[in-house]
Design a protein around this motif. Structure first.
Motif, mmCIF file in Angstrom:
data_model
loop_
_atom_site.group_PDB
_atom_site.id
_atom_site.type_symbol
_atom_site.label_atom_id
_atom_site.label_comp_id
_atom_site.label_asym_id
_atom_site.label_seq_id
_atom_site.Cartn_x
_atom_site.Cartn_y
_atom_site.Cartn_z
ATOM 1 N N VAL A 155 21.504 -10.063 13.752
ATOM 2 C CA VAL A 155 20.055 -10.196 13.664
ATOM 3 C C VAL A 155 19.601 -9.854 12.244
ATOM 4 C CG1 VAL A 155 19.658 -9.722 16.102
ATOM 5 C CG2 VAL A 155 19.684 -7.822 14.480
ATOM 6 N N PHE A 156 18.467 -10.427 11.833
ATOM 7 C CA PHE A 156 17.896 -10.142 10.528
ATOM 8 C C PHE A 156 16.386 -10.319 10.617
ATOM 9 C CE2 PHE A 156 18.397 -14.638 10.733
ATOM 10 C CZ PHE A 156 17.464 -15.213 9.883
ATOM 11 N N ASN A 157 15.666 -9.648 9.714
ATOM 12 C CA ASN A 157 14.206 -9.760 9.711
ATOM 13 C C ASN A 157 13.639 -10.150 8.350
ATOM 14 O OD1 ASN A 157 14.509 -7.417 8.242
ATOM 15 N ND2 ASN A 157 13.484 -6.074 9.719
ATOM 16 N N GLY A 158 14.515 -10.492 7.412
ATOM 17 C CA GLY A 158 14.068 -10.881 6.082
ATOM 18 C C GLY A 158 13.739 -9.721 5.177
ATOM 19 N N ARG A 159 13.943 -8.486 5.660
ATOM 20 C CA ARG A 159 13.578 -7.304 4.864
ATOM 21 C C ARG A 159 14.679 -6.259 4.788
ATOM 22 N NH1 ARG A 159 9.529 -8.142 8.553
ATOM 23 N NH2 ARG A 159 10.115 -6.279 9.737
ATOM 24 N N GLU A 160 15.428 -6.093 5.856
ATOM 25 C CA GLU A 160 16.360 -4.963 5.955
ATOM 26 C C GLU A 160 17.803 -5.401 6.169
ATOM 27 O OE1 GLU A 160 13.648 -1.603 8.023
ATOM 28 O OE2 GLU A 160 13.694 -3.530 9.053
ATOM 29 N N GLY A 161 18.141 -6.567 5.639
ATOM 30 C CA GLY A 161 19.515 -7.030 5.729
ATOM 31 C C GLY A 161 19.857 -7.577 7.100
ATOM 32 N N GLU A 162 21.143 -7.740 7.313
ATOM 33 C CA GLU A 162 21.650 -8.286 8.580
ATOM 34 C C GLU A 162 22.359 -7.180 9.351
ATOM 35 O OE1 GLU A 162 23.984 -12.288 9.144
ATOM 36 O OE2 GLU A 162 25.419 -10.686 8.696
ATOM 37 N N TRP A 163 22.158 -7.170 10.669
ATOM 38 C CA TRP A 163 22.725 -6.135 11.526
ATOM 39 C C TRP A 163 23.449 -6.759 12.715
ATOM 40 C CZ3 TRP A 163 21.841 -0.636 11.219
ATOM 41 C CH2 TRP A 163 21.104 -0.248 10.090
ATOM 42 N N LYS A 164 24.517 -6.092 13.128
ATOM 43 C CA LYS A 164 25.142 -6.433 14.401
ATOM 44 C C LYS A 164 24.361 -5.713 15.497
ATOM 45 C CE LYS A 164 29.615 -6.407 14.703
ATOM 46 N NZ LYS A 164 31.014 -5.891 14.785
ATOM 47 N N ALA A 165 23.985 -6.472 16.524
ATOM 48 C CA ALA A 165 23.184 -5.884 17.606
ATOM 49 C C ALA A 165 23.823 -6.193 18.948
ATOM 50 C CB ALA A 165 21.759 -6.430 17.564
ATOM 51 N N ARG A 166 23.689 -5.252 19.870
ATOM 52 C CA ARG A 166 24.260 -5.395 21.217
ATOM 53 C C ARG A 166 23.149 -5.684 22.217
ATOM 54 N NH1 ARG A 166 27.021 -0.885 21.269
ATOM 55 N NH2 ARG A 166 28.862 -1.923 20.404
ATOM 56 N N LEU A 167 23.405 -6.598 23.134
ATOM 57 C CA LEU A 167 22.432 -6.968 24.159
ATOM 58 C C LEU A 167 22.509 -6.022 25.343
ATOM 59 C CD1 LEU A 167 22.775 -9.667 22.493
ATOM 60 C CD2 LEU A 167 22.259 -10.872 24.632
ATOM 61 N N VAL A 174 23.699 -1.943 16.004
ATOM 62 C CA VAL A 174 24.932 -1.158 15.975
ATOM 63 C C VAL A 174 25.292 -0.749 14.559
ATOM 64 C CG1 VAL A 174 27.396 -1.186 16.510
ATOM 65 C CG2 VAL A 174 25.781 -2.326 18.051
ATOM 66 N N GLU A 175 25.337 -1.717 13.640
ATOM 67 C CA GLU A 175 25.677 -1.427 12.254
ATOM 68 C C GLU A 175 25.174 -2.551 11.367
ATOM 69 O OE1 GLU A 175 29.844 -1.418 11.508
ATOM 70 O OE2 GLU A 175 30.229 -3.220 12.698
ATOM 71 N N GLN A 176 24.911 -2.203 10.106
ATOM 72 C CA GLN A 176 24.504 -3.220 9.154
ATOM 73 C C GLN A 176 25.734 -3.974 8.665
ATOM 74 O OE1 GLN A 176 23.031 -2.383 5.039
ATOM 75 N NE2 GLN A 176 21.096 -3.256 5.764
ATOM 76 N N THR A 177 25.658 -5.291 8.680
ATOM 77 C CA THR A 177 26.779 -6.122 8.247
ATOM 78 C C THR A 177 26.591 -6.670 6.840
ATOM 79 O OG1 THR A 177 25.734 -8.001 9.370
ATOM 80 C CG2 THR A 177 27.417 -6.791 10.590
#
Length: 245
Positions: free
Chosen positions: A46-58, A71-74
């Motif tokens: 996931v990403f929001n255009g401001r804080e980088g890309e992150w691995k996220a769990r559903l 979970v962690e920033q990728t």
């Protein structure tokens, strides 16, 4: 750092971080649960255009709700592109394509420009923004370009900042090779202007060529459609004086 294209990517308009769980929208729920058929514990980027890309769990708090837990920033957030793309609107289907390709080619701002021969119109800035988001999701881009309201070409030029050079694709230019012209440009704050299918009027061409902050370039010996010209011009700019160097 290169994007991981083996994982699904999703743009969310919310803060990102371990302490910021996010409930997805109904459209995103349908996509994740019903189209991709993801289950509890699945992971996406996931990403929001401001804080980088992150691995996220559903997680599924209920049958109709998905919450993403970072979970962690990728990848860290890179600097946003400063290349402005100024374009005469095309008909809807081709306009969607044009916006997506401009984002893929590194445009940092999308500015519709109303010229004398313009054939299309902007009916929804939200649609343009959605196309920009979709292109970013598919291509590993972390910064979402700004989409701004249309302006008349004359108004845009009257208020243009002198420290940003406009490169305009002049279909009437007798040259064929844009590279020597681009190589002579010293400014690094740039904007690309591509006209409509009918081209710029003679009055518009004369005005553009008279301005000190405008540089005209040809795009080779062939006549290009406006959406093709946009991709070609962005590619040659990025390779000659942009971020491909």
């Amino acid at each position: 750092m290169r994007a991981n294209f083996r994982m699904q990517r999703l743009f969310i308009d919310a803060p990102l971080g371990p302490a910021a769980p996010h409930e997805v929208s109904s459209e995103q729920f349908n996509y994740l649960a019903n189209v991709l058929r993801m289950e509890e514990g699945a992971e996406i980027l996931v990403f929001n255009g401001r804080e980088g890309e992150w691995k996220a769990r559903l997680t599924f708090p209920s049958r109709k709700k998905i919450v993403l837990e970072a979970v962690e920033q990728t990848r860290p957030q890179p600097p946003a592109s400063d290349l402005h793309y100024l374009f005469a609107p095309l008909k809807t289907g081709r306009l969607d394509y044009l916006v997506q390709k401009a984002v893929e080619m590194g445009a940092g701002l999308l500015q519709p420009v109303m010229t004398q021969h313009v054939q299309g119109k902007i009916t929804s800035l939200e649609r343009l923004q959605a196309n920009a988001v979709e292109a970013a999701e598919q291509c590993g881009i972390l910064s979402i370009p700004d989409v701004v309201a249309p302006k008349k070409l004359t108004d845009l030029l009257d208020r243009w900042p002198a420290d940003r050079r406009i490169i305009f694709c002049d279909e009437g230019d007798e040259g064929q090779n844009p590279l020597p012209i681009l190589s002579a440009i010293e400014e690094r704050k740039l904007a690309l202007l591509v006209g409509p299918e009918g081209g710029f009027s003679e009055e518009e061409r004369n005005t553009l060529r008279s301005l000190s902050f405008v540089t005209a370039i040809p795009l080779g010996p062939r006549i290009l459609r406006a959406d093709t010209a946009a991709v070609a011009a962005l590619a040659v700019i990025q390779s000659a004086i942009g971020d491909w160097r």
